[in-house]
Motif scaffolding. Structure first.
Motif, PDB file in Angstrom:
ATOM      1  N   ILE A   1     -18.364-108.597 -58.318  1.00  0.00           N
ATOM      2  CA  ILE A   1     -17.581-109.447 -57.423  1.00  0.00           C
ATOM      3  C   ILE A   1     -18.113-110.879 -57.443  1.00  0.00           C
ATOM      4  CG2 ILE A   1     -16.984-109.906 -55.010  1.00  0.00           C
ATOM      5  CD1 ILE A   1     -15.448-107.578 -55.964  1.00  0.00           C
ATOM      6  N   LEU A   2     -19.417-111.024 -57.386  1.00  0.00           N
ATOM      7  CA  LEU A   2     -19.998-112.367 -57.353  1.00  0.00           C
ATOM      8  C   LEU A   2     -19.803-113.097 -58.673  1.00  0.00           C
ATOM      9  CD1 LEU A   2     -23.291-111.950 -55.295  1.00  0.00           C
ATOM     10  CD2 LEU A   2     -21.086-112.865 -54.570  1.00  0.00           C
ATOM     11  N   ARG A   3     -19.828-112.387 -59.784  1.00  0.00           N
ATOM     12  CA  ARG A   3     -19.565-113.053 -61.064  1.00  0.00           C
ATOM     13  C   ARG A   3     -18.116-113.531 -61.128  1.00  0.00           C
ATOM     14  NH1 ARG A   3     -23.153-109.007 -62.525  1.00  0.00           N
ATOM     15  NH2 ARG A   3     -21.514-107.538 -63.126  1.00  0.00           N
ATOM     16  N   LEU A   4     -17.204-112.749 -60.567  1.00  0.00           N
ATOM     17  CA  LEU A   4     -15.802-113.150 -60.504  1.00  0.00           C
ATOM     18  C   LEU A   4     -15.653-114.417 -59.655  1.00  0.00           C
ATOM     19  CD1 LEU A   4     -12.811-112.257 -61.182  1.00  0.00           C
ATOM     20  CD2 LEU A   4     -12.827-111.113 -58.960  1.00  0.00           C
ATOM     21  N   ILE A   5     -16.341-114.464 -58.527  1.00  0.00           N
ATOM     22  CA  ILE A   5     -16.263-115.632 -57.655  1.00  0.00           C
ATOM     23  C   ILE A   5     -16.945-116.837 -58.297  1.00  0.00           C
ATOM     24  CG2 ILE A   5     -17.063-116.554 -55.439  1.00  0.00           C
ATOM     25  CD1 ILE A   5     -16.595-113.720 -54.292  1.00  0.00           C
ATOM     26  N   ALA A   6     -18.047-116.603 -59.000  1.00  0.00           N
ATOM     27  CA  ALA A   6     -18.722-117.694 -59.709  1.00  0.00           C
ATOM     28  C   ALA A   6     -17.799-118.313 -60.749  1.00  0.00           C
ATOM     29  CB  ALA A   6     -20.005-117.178 -60.364  1.00  0.00           C
ATOM     30  N   ASP A   7     -17.089-117.478 -61.495  1.00  0.00           N
ATOM     31  CA  ASP A   7     -16.136-117.987 -62.497  1.00  0.00           C
ATOM     32  C   ASP A   7     -15.044-118.819 -61.830  1.00  0.00           C
ATOM     33  OD1 ASP A   7     -17.468-116.786 -64.619  1.00  0.00           O
ATOM     34  OD2 ASP A   7     -16.278-114.948 -64.525  1.00  0.00           O
ATOM     35  N   TYR A   8     -14.561-118.342 -60.685  1.00  0.00           N
ATOM     36  CA  TYR A   8     -13.547-119.085 -59.941  1.00  0.00           C
ATOM     37  C   TYR A   8     -14.098-120.433 -59.483  1.00  0.00           C
ATOM     38  CZ  TYR A   8     -10.826-120.586 -55.900  1.00  0.00           C
ATOM     39  OH  TYR A   8     -10.115-121.344 -55.002  1.00  0.00           O
ATOM     40  N   GLY A   9     -15.314-120.438 -58.949  1.00  0.00           N
ATOM     41  CA  GLY A   9     -15.920-121.683 -58.505  1.00  0.00           C
ATOM     42  C   GLY A   9     -16.088-122.688 -59.629  1.00  0.00           C
ATOM     43  N   ARG A  10     -16.478-122.206 -60.795  1.00  0.00           N
ATOM     44  CA  ARG A  10     -16.644-123.097 -61.947  1.00  0.00           C
ATOM     45  C   ARG A  10     -15.304-123.690 -62.377  1.00  0.00           C
ATOM     46  NH1 ARG A  10     -21.007-119.844 -65.838  1.00  0.00           N
ATOM     47  NH2 ARG A  10     -22.758-119.903 -64.371  1.00  0.00           N
TER      48      ARG A  10
ATOM     49  N   ASP B   1     -28.229-105.624 -51.688  1.00  0.00           N
ATOM     50  CA  ASP B   1     -28.047-104.191 -51.848  1.00  0.00           C
ATOM     51  C   ASP B   1     -29.363-103.500 -51.513  1.00  0.00           C
ATOM     52  OD1 ASP B   1     -25.655-102.512 -53.572  1.00  0.00           O
ATOM     53  OD2 ASP B   1     -27.534-101.458 -53.199  1.00  0.00           O
ATOM     54  N   ALA B   2     -29.280-102.322 -50.937  1.00  0.00           N
ATOM     55  CA  ALA B   2     -30.489-101.587 -50.568  1.00  0.00           C
ATOM     56  C   ALA B   2     -31.070-100.801 -51.740  1.00  0.00           C
ATOM     57  CB  ALA B   2     -30.197-100.640 -49.407  1.00  0.00           C
ATOM     58  N   ASN B   3     -30.332-100.722 -52.851  1.00  0.00           N
ATOM     59  CA  ASN B   3     -30.786 -99.966 -54.018  1.00  0.00           C
ATOM     60  C   ASN B   3     -31.441-100.914 -55.021  1.00  0.00           C
ATOM     61  OD1 ASN B   3     -30.659 -98.753 -56.743  1.00  0.00           O
ATOM     62  ND2 ASN B   3     -29.690 -97.039 -55.679  1.00  0.00           N
ATOM     63  N   GLN B   4     -32.724-100.761 -55.244  1.00  0.00           N
ATOM     64  CA  GLN B   4     -33.463-101.662 -56.114  1.00  0.00           C
ATOM     65  C   GLN B   4     -32.955-101.615 -57.549  1.00  0.00           C
ATOM     66  OE1 GLN B   4     -36.056-103.962 -55.374  1.00  0.00           O
ATOM     67  NE2 GLN B   4     -35.467-104.577 -57.450  1.00  0.00           N
ATOM     68  N   ASP B   5     -32.579-100.442 -58.037  1.00  0.00           N
ATOM     69  CA  ASP B   5     -32.119-100.344 -59.421  1.00  0.00           C
ATOM     70  C   ASP B   5     -30.780-101.056 -59.601  1.00  0.00           C
ATOM     71  OD1 ASP B   5     -33.077 -99.258 -61.940  1.00  0.00           O
ATOM     72  OD2 ASP B   5     -31.263 -98.042 -61.957  1.00  0.00           O
ATOM     73  N   ALA B   6     -29.914-100.988 -58.588  1.00  0.00           N
ATOM     74  CA  ALA B   6     -28.647-101.726 -58.650  1.00  0.00           C
ATOM     75  C   ALA B   6     -28.918-103.223 -58.702  1.00  0.00           C
ATOM     76  CB  ALA B   6     -27.773-101.382 -57.436  1.00  0.00           C
ATOM     77  N   ILE B   7     -29.875-103.694 -57.909  1.00  0.00           N
ATOM     78  CA  ILE B   7     -30.236-105.108 -57.921  1.00  0.00           C
ATOM     79  C   ILE B   7     -30.788-105.520 -59.278  1.00  0.00           C
ATOM     80  CG2 ILE B   7     -31.907-106.776 -56.996  1.00  0.00           C
ATOM     81  CD1 ILE B   7     -29.526-106.347 -55.175  1.00  0.00           C
ATOM     82  N   ASP B   8     -31.625-104.684 -59.863  1.00  0.00           N
ATOM     83  CA  ASP B   8     -32.185-104.977 -61.189  1.00  0.00           C
ATOM     84  C   ASP B   8     -31.066-105.082 -62.228  1.00  0.00           C
ATOM     85  OD1 ASP B   8     -34.724-104.920 -60.112  1.00  0.00           O
ATOM     86  OD2 ASP B   8     -35.155-102.872 -60.764  1.00  0.00           O
ATOM     87  N   TYR B   9     -30.112-104.171 -62.159  1.00  0.00           N
ATOM     88  CA  TYR B   9     -29.001-104.176 -63.113  1.00  0.00           C
ATOM     89  C   TYR B   9     -28.126-105.416 -62.912  1.00  0.00           C
ATOM     90  CZ  TYR B   9     -25.299-102.104 -66.055  1.00  0.00           C
ATOM     91  OH  TYR B   9     -24.375-101.851 -67.032  1.00  0.00           O
ATOM     92  N   ALA B  10     -27.842-105.749 -61.652  1.00  0.00           N
ATOM     93  CA  ALA B  10     -27.039-106.938 -61.353  1.00  0.00           C
ATOM     94  C   ALA B  10     -27.717-108.191 -61.904  1.00  0.00           C
ATOM     95  CB  ALA B  10     -26.836-107.060 -59.847  1.00  0.00           C
ATOM     96  N   THR B  11     -29.033-108.255 -61.765  1.00  0.00           N
ATOM     97  CA  THR B  11     -29.779-109.411 -62.262  1.00  0.00           C
ATOM     98  C   THR B  11     -29.678-109.504 -63.779  1.00  0.00           C
ATOM     99  OG1 THR B  11     -31.307-109.245 -60.389  1.00  0.00           O
ATOM    100  CG2 THR B  11     -32.048-110.519 -62.299  1.00  0.00           C
TER     101      THR B  11
ATOM    102  N   VAL C   1     -27.470-113.130 -66.063  1.00  0.00           N
ATOM    103  CA  VAL C   1     -28.425-114.133 -66.556  1.00  0.00           C
ATOM    104  C   VAL C   1     -27.752-115.469 -66.870  1.00  0.00           C
ATOM    105  CG1 VAL C   1     -30.086-112.467 -67.467  1.00  0.00           C
ATOM    106  CG2 VAL C   1     -28.158-113.196 -68.904  1.00  0.00           C
ATOM    107  N   ASP C   2     -26.453-115.470 -67.094  1.00  0.00           N
ATOM    108  CA  ASP C   2     -25.740-116.717 -67.402  1.00  0.00           C
ATOM    109  C   ASP C   2     -25.204-117.416 -66.158  1.00  0.00           C
ATOM    110  OD1 ASP C   2     -26.144-116.376 -70.154  1.00  0.00           O
ATOM    111  OD2 ASP C   2     -24.347-115.121 -70.343  1.00  0.00           O
ATOM    112  N   TYR C   3     -25.555-116.908 -64.994  1.00  0.00           N
ATOM    113  CA  TYR C   3     -25.042-117.461 -63.738  1.00  0.00           C
ATOM    114  C   TYR C   3     -26.201-117.953 -62.867  1.00  0.00           C
ATOM    115  CZ  TYR C   3     -20.607-115.198 -64.922  1.00  0.00           C
ATOM    116  OH  TYR C   3     -19.445-114.810 -65.542  1.00  0.00           O
TER     117      TYR C   3
END
Length: 236
Positions: A76-85, A97-107, A111-113
């Motif tokens: 969702i945030l990458r979609l919004i970032a693209d819109y903002g750009r 997010d409360a799940n550390q592995d999800a946060i690691d994957y999102a990060t 990397v291009d944002y």
């Protein structure tokens, strides 16, 4: 077994994804497939459309901080970032997010944002309560909570969100449940199937959102969207 079910009352059944210790390939495969399903059904656009409405008429020379609750792998945030750009907005986007592995994957996927960052936090924690932001996003997130928890959470979010909240969540209905059971025949990930059906049973009818609006005296707009979603905008 019938593909339809009584959806009069919200279910309290927990989802497999509610286990914040989940990690590894199953979690990442689930996040990827959920992202594709939401993209295919247009669900993510419901959130983006809500952000556009909140920002309508506001200056673009300011930086807007947007937090995404239960951000998963950050699509969702990458979609919004693209819109903002594209539109010339300055965003500071924070995935929670409360799940550390999800946060690691999102990060890893973001990397291009440079405008994106991700944090492992419990939204009821002192650390999150101290965070300031302009807009809070909740996409397929609020249905994870009981009604009394929602009242506390909404009050907390509105005390911090300078502009408002964009909520995108499921419509609890017999038709939605039946159609998802049919769709699930083409989904290989059994966790998505089980959690998807549970999500619908934990989701909302319009009267649920209207009741919360009245009880908390909110300035809100509720719109039904395909596929069986409610876009609930709450403005400060």
């Amino acid at each position: 077994m019938s593909i339809f079910i009584d959806t009069t009352y919200r279910s309290n059944k927990t989802e497999i994804m509610d286990d914040f210790s989940m990690k590894g390939e199953l979690l990442r495969d689930t996040l990827d497939k959920l992202g594709n399903i939401n993209k295919w059904l247009g669900g993510n656009r419901v959130t983006l459309n809500g952000v556009k409405k909140i920002l309508h008429g506001l200056p673009k020379d300011l930086t807007y901080r947007i937090v995404d609750l239960g951000c998963g792998h950050g699509d969702i945030l990458r979609l919004i970032a693209d819109y903002g750009r594209r539109e010339g907005y300055k965003f500071e986007l924070i995935g929670i997010d409360a799940n550390q592995d999800a946060i690691d994957y999102a990060t890893e996927l973001s990397v291009d944002y440079s405008e994106l960052s991700f944090e492992t936090k419990d939204i009821f924690s002192k650390e999150f309560k101290e965070l300031d932001y302009d807009i809070a996003l909740a996409t397929l997130f609020l249905h994870h909570f009981k009604t009394e928890e929602l009242e506390v959470l909404l009050k907390q979010l509105l005390s911090k969100a300078k502009l408002g909240l964009v909520i995108n969540d499921l419509h609890r209905s017999e038709m939605a449940y039946g159609l998802f059971r049919l769709l699930s025949l083409a989904i290989s990930n059994q966790m998505i199937v089980e959690d998807g059906l549970t999500s619908i049973l934990r989701a909302f009818k319009r009267k649920d959102l209207e009741h919360l609006t009245q009880k908390l005296n909110l300035k809100s707009e509720i719109r039904w969207k395909w596929a069986f979603r409610y876009q609930w905008l709450i403005k400060n």
